[in-house]
Design an enzyme around this catalytic site. Structure first.
Site, PDB file in Angstrom:
ATOM      1  CG  ASP A 296      71.609 -51.693 -16.884  1.00 57.75           C
ATOM      2  OD1 ASP A 296      71.095 -52.358 -17.805  1.00 57.75           O
ATOM      3  OD2 ASP A 296      71.588 -50.459 -16.861  1.00 57.75           O
ATOM      4  CE1 TYR A 297      71.730 -57.580 -22.841  1.00 54.63           C
ATOM      5  CE2 TYR A 297      74.109 -57.305 -22.805  1.00 54.63           C
ATOM      6  CZ  TYR A 297      72.977 -57.891 -23.338  1.00 54.63           C
ATOM      7  OH  TYR A 297      73.098 -58.800 -24.361  1.00 54.63           O
TER       8      TYR A 297
END
Length: 753
Positions: A296-297
């Site tokens: 994820d980011y």
């Protein structure tokens, strides 16, 4: 054969076929992929494992949906692509710039490996459909497959190959903002919607130009964050992990998903983005997953803040060795992998394996054969917000609405009714879509005022007043609302949450109407006029006072582009309400986490009996205001007690569970008939009820129908202490009913071998 079992067998067959195809693809492409890997420098390998923000295409969109980003200019990105230091871009769209970027990758870089373009296409692209939670209220996985397919058609027309969806996290605490993205609190519903959305996004063949690679997220148990606070820690038993939180992921992979995203959270002290157990042992060794994992980011970088990695370099090492193949946004892999390989901290073989997975998926998408697939200017010009897509948005919106309460059959309204439409969302178009709809043009959405006005015989009978803003008062707003209400026959209250109150980073300690909206509702109730409360939200809400006591209440979630038309269709009876709650609405925020399939206790509260020293709160009963599965129709639905075809279920046999369902009302109705079980005695305490099947049936006024389900031993299994599915002989209760708390139980016995 039980419906769920048939689906699993079909999904399993598809997975076997996909794995067989994948094996052939790997065999056929070994020479090409291995040849590329053999030619790559370690920096070029790290480049294939690096995904950065697409600032050349719609940079304002990218900035709007991400908290921070490291790339600051498109020219630098082009240079990185040319040097082989970048494998993909995300959250941009547009054919012209996409073709230019792909041309740099395939004509100007040394090895000419195509880029993959991804984006957050969560519940629509330009045409927006209901949020995931709202769409789950339809109890129609096929609808979710169709809306995902429509989203894929639009997204691929604008140059995308990959979506960071579906979100398949089970959410049992409604304080968590990201509950909006998923399918709610139930495992069966979560599994079926995960499968449907993957099939919809990916279509028939990943190589088709309109196929959008799915990415089930967030691996895993992100929905179990403590206190419902986003990004928080997770403390979870292995039984609950395997029984509740992993099955939707498994179902998504059975449906053919070839990517997945690791979570921000930790599980029992190990961050998900550094969990070799999750990302290698379970995902690859147990399940045979052949695709790749993307962080994820910056979740790889966040291993440092977790206190799990010493520094950025150590975070890159831990994430890659755990099984995170592609680093999103942080740039850690391109920065640190070459050095980690050089000093022996990361074996080259581990890097090669991740590169192999990424190249395999790029090949599966047909990007090596046609790097410009999904980059067609003609389709870009013609495949957005089509009449067909808008009609589907309206249909999905209608089917997502849940009629929670309808005292005295206030609804449906006559088209001649004099209406006061009051509330911050009365004529609002900025908050139709909810969280994660970054590519939508909000100006093209249909407001409640527009939709309702269009269906009145005389649109002049509609008065629209805001009354207050979402979280603040308006000078004179309350007086204007009171004047409109006194002149009306019915008050429609458009209240709830704005876009910014649900979704990522929007956890709430109190899941209630904001104070100024609650005051507005109370003032409207004081007029004595009949009220319909229309709740806009990305979660279950704890209603109080006049909002709870209104004669009619509708859960309208965030419905997307066609919101106003969809709501009006239900209000005036052009369509009957058929949605059911995928989450439990509590009486009080403090009941969270709250879900229907909780385990029993040694001191259960029994309604109607003394409650001292029982499992309850001082302020409220241990029950839901509106239970999972609840939803009314414009008919009058009645259930007979279910009957079982045999008193015993043989170990390898089946039994049929049936109940007569009758519409005793005067209007046609569509009922969601639900099947629940309870294992009365087991080696581990079991939930008080578990959903095992459901069917939608349409009943004319006065019509009765016998609805049947087939149960086999498989539906009675649970995860035992050794983490292996087990079924135990003994008595089971079974309900065929309209919600998780209604109906009479029948009993049968599972007998051993």
């Amino acid at each position: 054969m039980p419906a769920a079992t048939r689906r699993e067998m079909m999904g399993g067959a598809m997975m076997l076929a996909m794995l067989a195809w994948g094996g052939r693809a790997m065999a056929d492409s070994d020479s090409m992929i291995e040849g590329l890997i053999g030619q790559m420098t370690v920096e070029e390998k790290a480049g294939q494992l690096t995904l950065m923000g697409d600032l050349l295409r719609l940079p304002e969109t990218f900035a709007r949906v991400n908290p921070d980003y490291r790339e600051t200019n498109g020219q630098k990105a082009e240079a990185e692509i040319r040097a082989g230091r970048l494998g993909g871009l995300f959250n941009g769209a547009g054919v012209a710039a996409g073709r230019r970027l792909q041309k740099v990758a395939t004509e100007e870089s040394r090895l000419k490996i195509p880029l993959i373009f991804g984006a957050d296409v969560i519940h629509g692209f330009h045409t927006v459909f209901p949020i995931g939670l709202g769409e789950a209220a339809s109890f129609e996985p096929d609808l979710a497959q169709r809306t995902a397919r429509a989203a894929a058609l639009e997204a691929t027309a604008f140059g995308l190959h990959w979506t960071f969806a579906p979100m398949v996290d089970i959410a049992r605490d409604q304080r968590w903002g990201r509950a909006a993205e998923g399918a709610g609190e139930d495992v069966l519903l979560g599994r079926l919607f995960a499968e449907a959305r993957v099939r919809g996004f990916q279509g028939r063949d990943l190589r088709d130009p309109d196929s959008l690679l799915a990415c089930p997220k967030h691996m895993a148990a992100y929905g179990a964050v403590g206190a419902g606070m986003d990004y928080n820690s997770v403390e979870l038993s292995d039984q609950t992990l395997y029984e509740v939180y992993l099955p939707p992921f498994r179902q998504a992979f059975l449906a053919g998903a070839l990517s997945t995203m690791s979570g921000f959270n930790d599980i029992n002290g190990v961050p998900a983005s550094a969990s070799r157990r999750l990302l290698t042992d379970v995902l690859r060794r147990q399940w045979g997953f052949k695709g790749f994992v993307v962080s994820d980011y910056e979740s790889d970088l966040e291993l440092v803040a977790h206190g799990y990695a010493r520094d950025d370099r150590d975070a890159a090492r831990l994430a890659l060795l755990a099984g995170v193949d592609m680093s999103m946004a942080s740039g850690l892999y391109i920065k640190h992998l070459p050095g980690l390989v050089a000093d022996g901290s990361v074996p080259m073989s581990a890097v090669d394996e991740s590169v192999r997975r990424v190249l395999f998926v790029k090949k599966a998408l047909g990007l090596f054969d046609d790097p410009f697939r999904s980059l067609d200017a003609e389709k870009e010009a013609t495949r957005s917000l089509t009449p067909t897509a808008r009609a589907l948005s309206r249909e999905a919106g209608r089917k997502s609405i849940v009629l929670l309460k309808n005292d005295g059959n206030l609804l449906p309204l006559a088209r001649t009714t004099r209406i006061a439409l009051v509330g911050p969302f009365a004529d609002d178009v900025a908050n139709l879509n909810g969280p994660w709809a970054p590519f939508a043009d909000r100006r093209l959405g249909v407001s409640l005022a527009a939709g309702i006005g269009s269906q009145l015989t005389n649109p002049g009978e509609l008065t629209v007043v805001k009354g207050c803003d979402i979280e603040s008062p308006i000078a004179g707003g309350l007086d204007q609302a009171l004047a409109a209400a006194r002149a009306a026959e019915v008050i429609l209250l458009a209240v709830g949450e704005g876009n910014a109150m649900s979704g990522e980073a929007q956890s709430r300690t109190a899941i209630v109407l904001p104070p100024d909206q609650q005051a507005l509702v109370e003032a409207m109730a004081a007029t004595g006029k009949p009220m319909v409360v229309m709740l806009r939200s990305g979660r279950a809400l704890a209603l109080s006072g006049a909002a709870r006591n209104a004669r009619a209440i509708l859960a309208t979630w965030f419905l997307g582009t066609e919101t106003g038309n969809a709501v009006a269709d239900i209000l005036f009876g052009a369509a009957g309400p058929s949605g059911r709650l995928p989450v439990s609405f509590p009486f009080e925020s403090g009941q969270e986490p709250f879900y229907y399939s909780h385990r029993g206790t040694g001191r259960p509260e029994v309604i109607g009996k003394p409650s001292e020293y029982k499992a309850r709160y001082r302020e409220t009963a241990n029950t839901a205001l509106f239970a999972f599965g609840h939803g009314l129709t414009y008919g009058d639905i009645r259930y007979d007690k279910p009957a079982v075809s045999e008193p015993t279920l043989a170990w390898d046999g089946t039994i049929r569970v049936s109940a007569k369902v009758t519409n005793a009302g005067k209007r046609e109705a569509e009922e969601v008939v639900q099947l629940y079980i309870h294992d009365k005695v087991a080696s581990l305490t079991r939930p008080v009820r578990e959903l095992k099947g459901f069917q939608k049936v349409r009943l004319k006024p006065g019509e009765s129908r016998v609805v049947s389900f087939v149960l086999a031993r498989r539906e009675l299994e649970f995860i035992g202490e050794d983490l292996v599915p087990v079924a135990e002989p003994g008595e089971f209760e079974v309900w065929v009913c309209g919600s998780a708390v209604t109906g009479e139980a029948a009993v049968f016995t599972l007998v051993g071998q």
